[in-house]
Every structure is written in C-alpha cells, then in structure tokens.
Design a protein around this motif. Structure first.
Motif, PDB file in Angstrom:
ATOM      1  N   PHE A 257       0.828  -1.194   0.000  1.00  0.00           N
ATOM      2  CA  PHE A 257       0.000   0.000   0.000  1.00  0.00           C
ATOM      3  C   PHE A 257       0.871   1.256   0.000  1.00  0.00           C
ATOM      4  N   GLY A 258       1.992   1.186   0.715  1.00  0.00           N
ATOM      5  CA  GLY A 258       2.899   2.329   0.765  1.00  0.00           C
ATOM      6  C   GLY A 258       4.018   2.200  -0.249  1.00  0.00           C
ATOM      7  N   GLU A 259       5.033   3.050  -0.104  1.00  0.00           N
ATOM      8  CA  GLU A 259       6.175   3.035  -1.023  1.00  0.00           C
ATOM      9  C   GLU A 259       7.044   1.805  -0.791  1.00  0.00           C
ATOM     10  N   GLU A 260       7.499   1.200  -1.882  1.00  0.00           N
ATOM     11  CA  GLU A 260       8.422   0.076  -1.793  1.00  0.00           C
ATOM     12  C   GLU A 260       9.841   0.604  -1.618  1.00  0.00           C
ATOM     13  N   MET A 261      10.613  -0.054  -0.749  1.00  0.00           N
ATOM     14  CA  MET A 261      11.995   0.366  -0.545  1.00  0.00           C
ATOM     15  C   MET A 261      12.836   0.008  -1.769  1.00  0.00           C
ATOM     16  N   GLU A 262      13.987   0.637  -1.883  1.00  0.00           N
ATOM     17  CA  GLU A 262      14.845   0.422  -3.048  1.00  0.00           C
ATOM     18  C   GLU A 262      15.274  -1.030  -3.182  1.00  0.00           C
ATOM     19  N   ASP A 263      15.435  -1.734  -2.055  1.00  0.00           N
ATOM     20  CA  ASP A 263      15.849  -3.142  -2.107  1.00  0.00           C
ATOM     21  C   ASP A 263      14.677  -4.099  -2.298  1.00  0.00           C
ATOM     22  N   GLY A 264      13.477  -3.551  -2.468  1.00  0.00           N
ATOM     23  CA  GLY A 264      12.296  -4.392  -2.670  1.00  0.00           C
ATOM     24  C   GLY A 264      11.521  -4.674  -1.405  1.00  0.00           C
ATOM     25  N   GLY A 265      12.020  -4.230  -0.276  1.00  0.00           N
ATOM     26  CA  GLY A 265      11.347  -4.476   0.990  1.00  0.00           C
ATOM     27  C   GLY A 265      10.216  -3.501   1.242  1.00  0.00           C
ATOM     28  N   PRO A 266       9.425  -3.757   2.284  1.00  0.00           N
ATOM     29  CA  PRO A 266       8.295  -2.881   2.594  1.00  0.00           C
ATOM     30  C   PRO A 266       8.751  -1.566   3.205  1.00  0.00           C
ATOM     31  N   GLY A 267       8.090  -0.486   2.842  1.00  0.00           N
ATOM     32  CA  GLY A 267       8.373   0.802   3.445  1.00  0.00           C
ATOM     33  C   GLY A 267       7.725   0.919   4.811  1.00  0.00           C
ATOM     34  N   LEU A 268       7.897   2.050   5.459  1.00  0.00           N
ATOM     35  CA  LEU A 268       7.378   2.241   6.811  1.00  0.00           C
ATOM     36  C   LEU A 268       5.862   2.157   6.857  1.00  0.00           C
TER      37      LEU A 268
END
Length: 534
Positions: free
Chosen positions: A212-223
C-alpha cells in the motif's frame, strides 16, 4: 499494571453486576444442579479456582497474564488433558488430548460448529458478516459457500498461480539484495521477510497489489506497509483474548482492559488502505458492468450475483471478508518458516538433507516452482514439524457447543467454549517422542509416500478440520512450502558472525520467537537465477 486495573475495576463492579443480573445466581445454581443430574460430571477444575458469584473465575484470570500460559500451567499441575474454567456464566474448556479433540471435530462436529460472541470479533467482522469468526447460521453458510466455490476452488487456485510465484520471486530477490549489497552475504530479518511475503501473496491474489505504501529500493516494505501489517497482527493478537467484557456482556462499552480501543484503532488504520481501493473497484464495476475482466479475487467478489441478478454481497460484506482473508493468511506460514530456519541453523545437518533434496528435484539453474512441491518431502516434513512444535497461536479458534453433550467421560453444557490447545496437542508427551525436540524425520513415512501439512488425527493443529476447519489448507500449504523451499534452495543460512547460536526462546506474551530471527544468508545459486526481473 493493566491486569491490576482490570481486576480492581471488576471487583468494584461486582455489586453493580449483581444488581443488573438479579436472580441470575439462583438460575445458575439451578443449572449446576441440572448438571449434577447428568450421567457425567463437568471436566475437572483446579481446587484453587472456586468460582465467584456472577463473575466466575475472572478475578483469578485477570492478574495472570498471558492467559494461555496460566491455563496450561494449571492443566500441567492437575495432570489433566481436559479442564473447565468458569468465566462469567460461560464454561471454557481447554483440551490437550487428540482423542477428545477428534471426538469434538469429527464425531460431534455438527454440535460444536458455532463460534463465541466477542467484542473483537464483532468489530473485525463488521457485525458477523464474514466466515471464520461468525456464529453458525445462514450468514456463515452463505459466506462459506462463496469462499469454497468461488475463491478457493482448484480452478481459482490454478488461475492465481502466477501471482503467487511473482511474490515468491520478489521475496527471493529481496533477500538476495541483502546479500549483494554486503559482499556476498548479509544479515536478513526473516520475520520481516516471511511476514511480508505472506501479506504480499494474499494481497496480490485479492487486490492485485503488493504494497500500500512506497516500496523500498531493495524491494522491501516501506514504513507505511510495515505499520499496516503491524495493525493486521494486532487484530490477530486480540481475537479471543479472554477479555472480561466478553463473558459479562453488561461490561461492554466500559473497555476495562483497553482491548476495544486497540482493536478499533487497528481496524481504522488498516481500513484506510483497504477500503478506498475496494470502493473504487466497486464503482469501476458499476461503470463497466460485465465488460470488466476479472484480474483478482476482489473482482470475483464484486461480480457475484444472486438469483435475481443483484449483487450477492454488499459493500460491507466485501470489505469485511477481504480483511478476514488477509488476516487468515499472514501468520501461520511466516511463523512456521521463521521457527524452522531458526531450529535448522542450530542443527546444520537438517539443512544438508533439505538442500540435497532440493538440488535433486529442482537443480541449481532455476527457482523452485509450485509443480516441484509435491516431491519435496523432507522440506514439507520440516514445515510440518514447525507447525507441531511451534504453533502460531496457543489455541485454535473456539468452538461453541450448540447443545448439551458428553465428550469422553465429561458433560459439556450447551454454550460451552471448547478450545483445543495447539501447544498441548503438538507437545503432548503421550503422543510424541522427545516432544520439545525439532525432529522433521518423525513425519517421514516408511513407505516413502508423500508428506502433507494437514493433520487429520489432530495430534497437532496446522489448518484444523471439520465443518469449521480451514477451507484454505491448499493455499496455506502452497504458501508455506513455497516460502520455505525458496529460502532453503536459494540461500545457506548461518548464525550471525557476532553470535554463537540462535536463541530458541519463545516470547512471554505469545508463541513467536522472543526476538525476530536475524540470520546470515549467502546465495547458493548462480547470480542469473536470482534475476527474475520482478
């Protein structure tokens, strides 16, 4: 502190409760006299737990948290596999015996096919309009038919294969990035990786959406995504959480233990991501009508029609059912994978057996696919052993007796809440040799036949059974084994350089590892195998 406040509040409210329920105590005495006339007695209660008028054993329950550890300790001290605890006017009956469990969920399945009422389940199901937590009745029958025939049929399962595989690819690539960015190896938070894999799979199948939120650069979940999933787990943690107001309905609204506020906040914070997406999709369907091609299970739910050609499900039913499906999918596979890898790091020979099997079946030039899973018997045995030894919850979802009956040599009154102990069944020394040792080989069959994650004899509980058993055991098995197989095939797992071993300690308040598993991962395959383009 919370328990003490709840105890004091309950103690001060006893006279008020007595006034509101005037005459109830005589009625209760009458019921108890009726019980005495039965052929069988109630299951045993600890001698120290003499019930109070009206409130039963709630004064003993409130200061003894977590409740599940208190219950299991009492049963161990009593040396019994069935007990009876009076909470308000309700008999709560925990069971740790497979034979008694089979009698309930097989022989007398129809009698124990209902669910208790609680403030948490009422709120989460939007007034009992979903499936898993809904009392027996027409609404449950309607929604169960929708789930089994429209969402989880073999045809739908096959239709959604690509979405599940896409999320398995994404999870592998995320772990690989932790290694690639750290000169060939890296520390991975396996709780984060496994929980979000499970959430991603079910959201992709339901909503065609990973985060639902922004994806981190490494593909992980954002905050934002991490906070969303925390709220999903909060709802799971407070379902059937032995709240005083669930057993004394006149206390509802007072929120003595704070559970109601916690649940409402979690529902609000997950709903702000899920509900607008669902509402927009419903508007899209109304605009396009039958011209919209189904992309996911939400499209299926919206498109269902009744015999008059009207929408079968209301908007609120769809929202509540989507929420329940997400909750049902995120915890069991992720917990099993985290615990199994933690146990196997401390027993490296188990990794050797698992990777030998994976290399023989899959090779080292491609990723594991769902078509491989049926041949991965040792990998499945490891997952099965994790379900046995490290269940995700201490009890299964409660079953409510819809009639007076007897189980074993005990009388079970109508309205009793029967809770089968996942911990007590899976670690029962009368059933399992070395019950506290992680031994996957105990599940391998002498004839070499296939290992399954379901356990029909209820020697432990993976997906339960019977009328109220998990209707998604096929999906749960696919998610669990794919997650575990991808992690074992793609990487070797080790103790972090600063540690000597993995500490296999349960959290005091639940059955998760006390600390999220941080393990050192190294890729096992050639670099091109990880480049899925996802």
């Amino acid at each position: 502190m919370e328990a003490n406040i709840g105890f004091l509040s309950l103690f001060l409210l006893v006279p008020f409760i007595h006034f509101l329920t005037k005459g109830f105590w005589h009625q209760t005495d009458s019921k108890e006299n009726q019980v005495c006339k039965q052929s069988y007695p109630l299951p045993p209660s600890p001698t120290c737990l003499k019930p109070w008028p009206i409130i039963g054993n709630l004064p003993q329950l409130l200061p003894n948290k977590p409740t599940f550890r208190w219950i299991h300790k009492m049963m161990d001290e009593m040396n019994t596999e069935i007990a009876c605890i009076r909470l308000g006017s309700t008999n709560v009956i925990p069971i740790t015996c497979p034979q008694l469990s089979r009698e309930i969920l097989k022989k007398q399945d129809a009698i124990f096919a209902s669910r208790p009422l609680s403030i948490s389940t009422f709120l989460i199901t939007k007034g009992y309009i979903t499936t898993v937590m809904v009392p027996f009745g027409e609404q449950w029958k309607k929604m169960r038919k929708v789930i089994t025939s429209e969402l989880l049929s073999p045809m739908r399962h096959k239709w959604l294969t690509d979405k599940r595989v896409e999320e398995a690819d994404h999870m592998v690539k995320y772990v690989y990035n932790q290694c690639k960015n750290n000169e060939g190896g890296g520390i991975v938070n396996l709780r984060l990786a496994t929980q979000h894999y499970c959430a991603n799979v079910i959201k992709k199948m339901l909503l065609n959406k990973r985060y639902f939120g922004e994806e981190m650069e490494d593909g992980g979940p954002g905050l934002e995504e991490q906070k969303y999933l925390e709220n999903v787990f909060t709802m799971l943690n407070y379902i059937y959480s032995f709240s005083a107001s669930d057993y004394i309905p006149c206390l509802r609204g007072l929120d003595l233990d704070g559970h109601e506020k916690i649940i409402k906040d979690a529902i609000r914070d997950t709903g702000k991501y899920q509900d607008p997406l669902i509402e927009e999709r419903v508007r899209e369907h109304k605009k396009l009508g039958n011209n919209k091609e189904a992309q996911d299970l939400l499209d299926i739910l919206i498109s269902l029609k009744d015999k008059n050609g009207e929408p079968l499900l209301s908007l609120e039913e769809i929202k509540a059912q989507v929420n329940e499906l997400i909750m049902a999918a995120v915890d069991n596979p992720s917990n099993a994978a985290e615990w199994a890898i933690a146990e196997m790091i401390n027993q490296p020979e188990l990794f050797e057996k698992a990777t030998q099997e994976l290399d023989a079946v899959v090779g080292k030039n491609r990723q594991v696919q769902e078509s491989d899973l049926s041949q991965l018997n040792f990998v499945k045995a490891c997952a099965r052993e994790a379900f046995r030894l490290h269940p995700v919850a201490p009890f299964n979802v409660p079953h409510v007796s819809m009639a007076d009956t007897s189980v074993g040599d005990y009388f079970i009154p109508k309205g009793s809440h029967v809770i089968l102990s996942r911990v007590g069944l899976g670690r029962n020394p009368k059933v399992w040799d070395e019950p506290l040792k992680f031994k996957p080989e105990r599940h391998l069959k002498d004839d070499g036949s296939g290992v399954v994650l379901t356990e029909s004899e209820l020697r432990f509980i993976s997906f339960s059974t019977g009328m109220r058993g998990c209707v998604a055991s096929g999906l749960g098995t696919a998610m669990t084994v794919m997650l575990f197989a991808r992690l074992l095939h793609g990487f070797s797992w080790h103790v972090p350089p600063t540690e000597s071993s993995i500490e296999l300690t349960e959290s005091q308040n639940d059955l998760l590892l006390a600390k999220p598993l941080l393990a050192y991962a190294k890729p096992r395959l050639a670099a091109h195998v990880y480049n899925t383009g996802n």
